[in-house]
Design a protein around this motif. Structure first.
Motif, PDB file in Angstrom:
ATOM      1  N   GLY A   1      28.912 -40.019 -14.724  1.00  0.00           N
ATOM      2  CA  GLY A   1      28.356 -41.313 -14.323  1.00  0.00           C
ATOM      3  C   GLY A   1      29.010 -42.444 -15.089  1.00  0.00           C
ATOM      4  O   GLY A   1      29.622 -42.240 -16.131  1.00  0.00           O
ATOM      5  N   THR A   2      28.894 -43.658 -14.557  1.00  0.00           N
ATOM      6  CA  THR A   2      29.492 -44.810 -15.215  1.00  0.00           C
ATOM      7  C   THR A   2      28.914 -45.012 -16.617  1.00  0.00           C
ATOM      8  O   THR A   2      29.594 -45.444 -17.532  1.00  0.00           O
ATOM      9  CB  THR A   2      29.224 -46.080 -14.384  1.00  0.00           C
ATOM     10  N   GLU A   3      27.645 -44.695 -16.768  1.00  0.00           N
ATOM     11  CA  GLU A   3      27.006 -44.904 -18.066  1.00  0.00           C
ATOM     12  C   GLU A   3      26.854 -43.612 -18.839  1.00  0.00           C
ATOM     13  O   GLU A   3      26.010 -43.502 -19.716  1.00  0.00           O
ATOM     14  CB  GLU A   3      25.637 -45.565 -17.858  1.00  0.00           C
ATOM     15  N   GLY A   4      27.614 -42.614 -18.479  1.00  0.00           N
ATOM     16  CA  GLY A   4      27.555 -41.356 -19.210  1.00  0.00           C
ATOM     17  C   GLY A   4      27.385 -40.180 -18.270  1.00  0.00           C
ATOM     18  O   GLY A   4      26.893 -40.333 -17.162  1.00  0.00           O
TER      19      GLY A   4
ATOM     20  N   PHE B   1      25.957 -36.879 -16.622  1.00  0.00           N
ATOM     21  CA  PHE B   1      24.624 -36.306 -16.461  1.00  0.00           C
ATOM     22  C   PHE B   1      24.701 -35.054 -15.604  1.00  0.00           C
ATOM     23  O   PHE B   1      25.588 -34.913 -14.771  1.00  0.00           O
ATOM     24  CB  PHE B   1      23.629 -37.323 -15.898  1.00  0.00           C
TER      25      PHE B   1
ATOM     26  N   MET C   1      20.340 -43.071  -8.301  1.00  0.00           N
ATOM     27  CA  MET C   1      21.640 -43.419  -7.741  1.00  0.00           C
ATOM     28  C   MET C   1      22.515 -43.856  -8.885  1.00  0.00           C
ATOM     29  O   MET C   1      22.059 -44.550  -9.783  1.00  0.00           O
ATOM     30  CB  MET C   1      21.514 -44.593  -6.778  1.00  0.00           C
ATOM     31  N   SER C   2      23.763 -43.476  -8.827  1.00  0.00           N
ATOM     32  CA  SER C   2      24.654 -43.884  -9.902  1.00  0.00           C
ATOM     33  C   SER C   2      26.070 -44.000  -9.379  1.00  0.00           C
ATOM     34  O   SER C   2      26.476 -43.262  -8.488  1.00  0.00           O
ATOM     35  CB  SER C   2      24.596 -42.863 -11.039  1.00  0.00           C
ATOM     36  N   THR C   3      26.783 -44.947  -9.938  1.00  0.00           N
ATOM     37  CA  THR C   3      28.211 -44.999  -9.643  1.00  0.00           C
ATOM     38  C   THR C   3      28.900 -43.997 -10.564  1.00  0.00           C
ATOM     39  O   THR C   3      28.370 -43.628 -11.599  1.00  0.00           O
ATOM     40  CB  THR C   3      28.775 -46.405  -9.887  1.00  0.00           C
TER      41      THR C   3
ATOM     42  N   GLY D   1      36.666 -43.032  -7.745  1.00  0.00           N
ATOM     43  CA  GLY D   1      35.906 -44.002  -6.954  1.00  0.00           C
ATOM     44  C   GLY D   1      34.777 -43.340  -6.210  1.00  0.00           C
ATOM     45  O   GLY D   1      34.864 -43.078  -5.021  1.00  0.00           O
ATOM     46  N   GLY D   2      33.721 -43.057  -6.907  1.00  0.00           N
ATOM     47  CA  GLY D   2      32.652 -42.323  -6.257  1.00  0.00           C
ATOM     48  C   GLY D   2      31.270 -42.874  -6.520  1.00  0.00           C
ATOM     49  O   GLY D   2      31.079 -43.875  -7.212  1.00  0.00           O
ATOM     50  N   PHE D   3      30.340 -42.183  -5.955  1.00  0.00           N
ATOM     51  CA  PHE D   3      28.971 -42.619  -5.977  1.00  0.00           C
ATOM     52  C   PHE D   3      28.089 -41.382  -5.796  1.00  0.00           C
ATOM     53  O   PHE D   3      28.395 -40.516  -4.977  1.00  0.00           O
ATOM     54  CB  PHE D   3      28.756 -43.602  -4.829  1.00  0.00           C
TER      55      PHE D   3
ATOM     56  N   GLU E   1      24.151 -39.739  -5.331  1.00  0.00           N
ATOM     57  CA  GLU E   1      22.771 -40.027  -4.974  1.00  0.00           C
ATOM     58  C   GLU E   1      21.965 -38.742  -5.080  1.00  0.00           C
ATOM     59  O   GLU E   1      22.317 -37.717  -4.500  1.00  0.00           O
ATOM     60  CB  GLU E   1      22.700 -40.565  -3.543  1.00  0.00           C
TER      61      GLU E   1
END
Lengths: 292, 90
Positions: free
Chosen positions: B27-30, B32, B42-44, B67-69, B71
């Motif tokens: 994830g963008t913030e770490g 998981f 949801m996370s980028t 470049g993902g996402f 959910e």
């Protein structure tokens, strides 16, 4: 009246034309199947992304800090038309229909006093519009060098659109392509891509569960919006490819049938003139014999 | 324990869909990890590798994505990625 030899030549020339159109039709049918499969395979991604974006957009849409791609530039003056057509002809009115839709749209906008700019994709879009809108066409993306259309091309086209938007070169972008309904029916479509249209009732579908957002709704939306636009362009490209093959198949089928009709007609004419020549010769012989 | 329904989708096609044990997502913030029954989120995703564990204790299957996402919903985990390629195990 044409001589026997001329008729024979014409029949054989139509026959070889028929062979070509028949071959082209079969090639189009095979390509159509592949294009259709590609369009179908791309659907899950587009559907999921669209679902997420529209639910997020309805949530964030009202706030003043909404991303510019969603909120728009606040003006409605300069319109960018992204016109996507095929590279090849021999597909009936397929390309002409897309070009016509774009032209009508452009004329309507010009009549309202708006500024129109165009980004063209595909050789036939260019040849159909460059003469009339030479000044408005600001960019042209050539797809003729690629064997098959992939996401890379959509990415590049979207990149150019975003660059123009960032530079403030337009306020509203509309995408023109042909929606693939069936092999027989393609529908020229205009779809607004920037600002992203927010569906009116998307928020209702959200389930009650509390969803955790990481980083947060707006950041996610800002990340997903460009991606969604890319996907819309990609979808348009794929539908265009499928539509082109469908239209080409239909056109070539018609051409093959017309050639068949023509051959039939020419053969009848050939037989009649042959018959007439024989009759004439007989009459000459008989009357010659009688005169003796 | 119930299996997690995992879907990996690229713009060109649905790459895989099926039950797995656990997926580790960058994830963008770490990073998981998602197991069955994860809370909806949801996370980028930043460019990196996702690790798919088909069963507990298995060696993970690594897939490089760009470049993902991601959910997570009650239906399972869905990852949308613009570019992806499997990483060969070293």
């Amino acid at each position: 009246m044409a001589t026997l030899k001329e008729l024979k030549l014409r029949i054989s020339s139509v026959k070889s034309t028929q062979k070509i159109t028949k071959a082209k039709q079969m090639v189009a049918a095979a390509k159509l199947r592949r294009a259709q499969a590609a369009a179908e395979a791309a659907r899950p991604y587009a559907e999921r992304l669209e679902g997420v974006v529209s639910s997020l957009a309805t949530k964030v849409g009202g706030s003043s800090t909404a991303p510019r791609l969603l909120a728009g530039s606040g003006r409605d003056q300069v319109h960018l038309l992204v016109v996507m057509a095929a590279d090849r002809g021999l597909a009936g009115a397929f390309n002409a229909n897309i070009v016509k839709a774009a032209r009508n749209h452009a004329e309507a906008l010009l009549a309202e006093g708006k500024t129109v700019k165009m980004l063209l994709v595909g050789r036939k879009a260019r040849s159909g519009l460059i003469r009339q809108y030479g000044k408005q066409v600001i960019d042209y993306y050539d797809t003729s060098g690629f064997r098959s259309i992939g996401f890379v091309q959509a990415d590049e086209i979207a990149g150019r659109v975003f660059a123009l938007y960032e530079a403030g070169d337009f306020d509203v972008a509309t995408l023109f392509y042909s929606k693939f309904r069936t092999a027989l029916l393609q529908e020229p479509t205009a779809q607004q891509i920037i600002p992203v249209p927010v569906p009116a009732d998307a928020g209702v579908t959200n389930s009650g569960a509390v969803v955790e957002y990481e980083p947060d709704e707006e950041a996610i939306l800002a990340d997903l919006l460009p991606r969604n636009i890319k996907i819309q362009i990609f979808k348009g490209l794929l539908e265009n490819v499928a539509g082109e093959q469908g239209a080409s198949m239909t056109a070539m089928d018609n051409a093959t049938r017309n050639a068949g009709d023509l051959i039939k007609k020419l053969t009848i004419e050939y037989n009649r003139s042959r018959q007439a020549a024989i009759t004439k010769e007989l009459i000459e012989i008989i009357s010659g014999a009688e005169a003796l | 324990m119930a299996a997690l329904h995992f879907e990996l989708v690229s713009p060109e096609r649905l790459v895989r869909s099926g039950p797995v044990h656990m997926v580790v997502v960058p994830g963008t913030e770490g990073d998981f990890a998602v197991l069955a029954g994860h809370a909806p989120m949801m996370s980028t995703i930043r460019t990196g590798e996702i690790a798919v564990y088909t069963a507990a204790g298995d060696t993970p299957e690594r897939i490089h994505i760009e470049g993902g996402f991601a959910e997570v919903s009650e239906k399972g985990l869905t990852i949308l990625a613009e570019k992806l390629e499997p990483v060969t195990t070293h």
